[in-house]
Write a protein that holds these residues in place. Sequence first.
Motif, PDB file in Angstrom:
ATOM      1  N   LYS A 190       0.779  -1.123  -0.188  1.00 24.13           N
ATOM      2  CA  LYS A 190       0.139  -0.054  -0.204  1.00 24.13           C
ATOM      3  C   LYS A 190       0.840   1.209   0.082  1.00 24.13           C
ATOM      4  O   LYS A 190       1.732   1.351   0.730  1.00 24.13           O
ATOM      5  CB  LYS A 190      -0.953  -0.158   1.220  1.00 24.13           C
ATOM      6  CG  LYS A 190      -2.126   1.003   1.031  1.00 24.13           C
ATOM      7  CD  LYS A 190      -2.863   1.035   2.440  1.00 24.13           C
ATOM      8  CE  LYS A 190      -3.803   2.309   2.337  1.00 24.13           C
ATOM      9  NZ  LYS A 190      -4.935   2.182   3.813  1.00 24.13           N
ATOM     10  N   LEU A 191       0.893   2.082  -0.989  1.00 22.11           N
ATOM     11  CA  LEU A 191       1.446   3.318  -1.232  1.00 22.11           C
ATOM     12  C   LEU A 191       0.606   4.438  -0.842  1.00 22.11           C
ATOM     13  O   LEU A 191      -0.489   4.607  -0.692  1.00 22.11           O
ATOM     14  CB  LEU A 191       1.977   3.455  -2.577  1.00 22.11           C
ATOM     15  CG  LEU A 191       2.634   2.427  -3.202  1.00 22.11           C
ATOM     16  CD1 LEU A 191       3.065   2.749  -4.601  1.00 22.11           C
ATOM     17  CD2 LEU A 191       4.075   2.469  -2.448  1.00 22.11           C
ATOM     18  N   PRO A 192       1.300   5.499  -0.204  1.00 15.41           N
ATOM     19  CA  PRO A 192       0.736   7.091   0.074  1.00 15.41           C
ATOM     20  C   PRO A 192      -0.135   7.482  -1.180  1.00 15.41           C
ATOM     21  O   PRO A 192       0.542   7.018  -2.372  1.00 15.41           O
ATOM     22  CB  PRO A 192       1.691   7.712   0.593  1.00 15.41           C
ATOM     23  CG  PRO A 192       2.922   6.857   1.096  1.00 15.41           C
ATOM     24  CD  PRO A 192       2.784   5.666   0.247  1.00 15.41           C
ATOM     25  N   LYS A 193      -0.860   8.122  -0.939  1.00 18.76           N
ATOM     26  CA  LYS A 193      -1.565   8.972  -1.946  1.00 18.76           C
ATOM     27  C   LYS A 193      -0.625   9.839  -2.793  1.00 18.76           C
ATOM     28  O   LYS A 193       0.210  10.416  -2.215  1.00 18.76           O
ATOM     29  CB  LYS A 193      -2.958  10.024  -1.345  1.00 18.76           C
ATOM     30  CG  LYS A 193      -3.735  10.409  -2.411  1.00 18.76           C
ATOM     31  CD  LYS A 193      -4.764  11.249  -1.902  1.00 18.76           C
ATOM     32  CE  LYS A 193      -5.670  12.006  -2.973  1.00 18.76           C
ATOM     33  NZ  LYS A 193      -6.780  12.887  -2.381  1.00 18.76           N
ATOM     34  N   GLY A 194      -0.649   9.720  -4.135  1.00 18.52           N
ATOM     35  CA  GLY A 194      -0.017  10.400  -4.695  1.00 18.52           C
ATOM     36  C   GLY A 194       1.428   9.866  -5.218  1.00 18.52           C
ATOM     37  O   GLY A 194       2.204  10.422  -6.020  1.00 18.52           O
ATOM     38  N   THR A 195       1.724   8.426  -4.653  1.00 20.19           N
ATOM     39  CA  THR A 195       2.902   7.785  -4.987  1.00 20.19           C
ATOM     40  C   THR A 195       2.532   6.573  -5.636  1.00 20.19           C
ATOM     41  O   THR A 195       1.686   5.780  -5.615  1.00 20.19           O
ATOM     42  CB  THR A 195       3.562   7.295  -3.669  1.00 20.19           C
ATOM     43  OG1 THR A 195       3.721   8.353  -2.588  1.00 20.19           O
ATOM     44  CG2 THR A 195       4.887   6.660  -3.954  1.00 20.19           C
ATOM     45  N   THR A 196       3.401   6.276  -6.858  1.00 16.79           N
ATOM     46  CA  THR A 196       3.062   5.231  -7.607  1.00 16.79           C
ATOM     47  C   THR A 196       4.336   4.498  -7.898  1.00 16.79           C
ATOM     48  O   THR A 196       5.254   4.956  -7.846  1.00 16.79           O
ATOM     49  CB  THR A 196       2.522   5.918  -9.045  1.00 16.79           C
ATOM     50  OG1 THR A 196       3.580   6.521  -9.621  1.00 16.79           O
ATOM     51  CG2 THR A 196       1.181   6.525  -9.000  1.00 16.79           C
ATOM     52  N   LEU A 197       4.206   3.118  -8.314  1.00 22.35           N
ATOM     53  CA  LEU A 197       5.397   2.188  -8.606  1.00 22.35           C
ATOM     54  C   LEU A 197       5.885   2.610  -9.915  1.00 22.35           C
ATOM     55  O   LEU A 197       5.268   3.192 -10.863  1.00 22.35           O
ATOM     56  CB  LEU A 197       4.833   0.718  -8.540  1.00 22.35           C
ATOM     57  CG  LEU A 197       4.466   0.174  -7.450  1.00 22.35           C
ATOM     58  CD1 LEU A 197       3.562  -1.384  -7.778  1.00 22.35           C
ATOM     59  CD2 LEU A 197       5.216   0.063  -6.514  1.00 22.35           C
ATOM     60  N   THR A 198       7.549   2.207  -9.849  1.00 22.11           N
ATOM     61  CA  THR A 198       8.112   2.438 -11.227  1.00 22.11           C
ATOM     62  C   THR A 198       8.455   1.138 -11.492  1.00 22.11           C
ATOM     63  O   THR A 198       9.513   1.195 -12.336  1.00 22.11           O
ATOM     64  CB  THR A 198       9.155   3.557 -10.982  1.00 22.11           C
ATOM     65  OG1 THR A 198      10.046   3.377 -10.004  1.00 22.11           O
ATOM     66  CG2 THR A 198       8.515   5.194 -10.876  1.00 22.11           C
ATOM     67  N   VAL A 199       8.063   0.188 -11.141  1.00 24.95           N
ATOM     68  CA  VAL A 199       8.679  -1.076 -11.119  1.00 24.95           C
ATOM     69  C   VAL A 199       7.105  -1.936 -11.872  1.00 24.95           C
ATOM     70  O   VAL A 199       6.148  -1.467 -11.399  1.00 24.95           O
ATOM     71  CB  VAL A 199       9.421  -2.058 -10.017  1.00 24.95           C
ATOM     72  CG1 VAL A 199      10.451  -1.330 -10.003  1.00 24.95           C
ATOM     73  CG2 VAL A 199       8.354  -2.175  -8.933  1.00 24.95           C
ATOM     74  N   GLU A 200       7.499  -3.338 -12.260  1.00 25.49           N
ATOM     75  CA  GLU A 200       6.189  -3.974 -13.029  1.00 25.49           C
ATOM     76  C   GLU A 200       5.637  -4.430 -11.451  1.00 25.49           C
ATOM     77  O   GLU A 200       5.991  -4.825 -10.262  1.00 25.49           O
ATOM     78  CB  GLU A 200       6.616  -5.193 -13.339  1.00 25.49           C
ATOM     79  CG  GLU A 200       7.393  -5.004 -14.814  1.00 25.49           C
ATOM     80  CD  GLU A 200       6.456  -4.334 -15.862  1.00 25.49           C
ATOM     81  OE1 GLU A 200       5.366  -4.726 -15.706  1.00 25.49           O
ATOM     82  OE2 GLU A 200       7.016  -3.531 -16.714  1.00 25.49           O
ATOM     83  N   ASP A 201       4.314  -4.471 -11.619  1.00 22.71           N
ATOM     84  CA  ASP A 201       3.259  -4.905 -10.282  1.00 22.71           C
ATOM     85  C   ASP A 201       3.689  -6.190  -9.985  1.00 22.71           C
ATOM     86  O   ASP A 201       3.518  -6.595  -8.617  1.00 22.71           O
ATOM     87  CB  ASP A 201       1.918  -5.087 -10.789  1.00 22.71           C
ATOM     88  CG  ASP A 201       1.160  -3.431 -10.987  1.00 22.71           C
ATOM     89  OD1 ASP A 201       1.990  -2.489 -10.885  1.00 22.71           O
ATOM     90  OD2 ASP A 201      -0.069  -3.444 -11.562  1.00 22.71           O
TER      91      ASP A 201
END
Length: 199
Positions: A159-170
Amino acid sequence: MSEVKISAATRTEFGKGAARRIRREDKVPGVLYGHGSDPLHLTLPGHDLLMALRTPNVLIALDIDGGKTNELAIPKSVQRDPLKGFLEHVDLQLVTRGEQVTVEVPVHTEGELAPGGFLLEHVLNALPVEAEATHIPESVTVSIEGLAAGDSVLAKDIKLPKGTTLTVEDDTVVLQVLSAQAEEAPEGEEAAEDEAAEA
């Protein structure tokens, strides 16, 4: 996210000799770069910088040359003495408020594995993410409660904070649980070894 104000001075001397003189004064040579501008070579206060770098991806508000220039930066590369641990050099990346930046955020765990002597392997100690420069999370926390051998935690499970996205494959594996390796040989092997010794 923490924001720390640090005073800095531009420097015009380079090379190992100049760097040693800077460190003797309890200061650290550094470079500020980014946004297509020419690298700016700086001298930073050693203690203040050391304290700031205790926070991963700390946002540093640089007061350069007595306030003639003010910039925001995040640490991108930190060199330390391999034996004594003191700071030798730091690379800082120029950022602006509202800008999206790519960083690596430390992965922390909470909870206990299922009983059975399993081992937890950190495939990734830090998770690559993209976040707004002034809202970079200091870390992400993952629950390992009840996990057993064969279980894993994927990037998409965190779970990532709001506004933070992954830059690796799911489906990138971040953590996995392994069986503890048996240290003792099976009974059959032990008996064979005993017979061989007696012979």
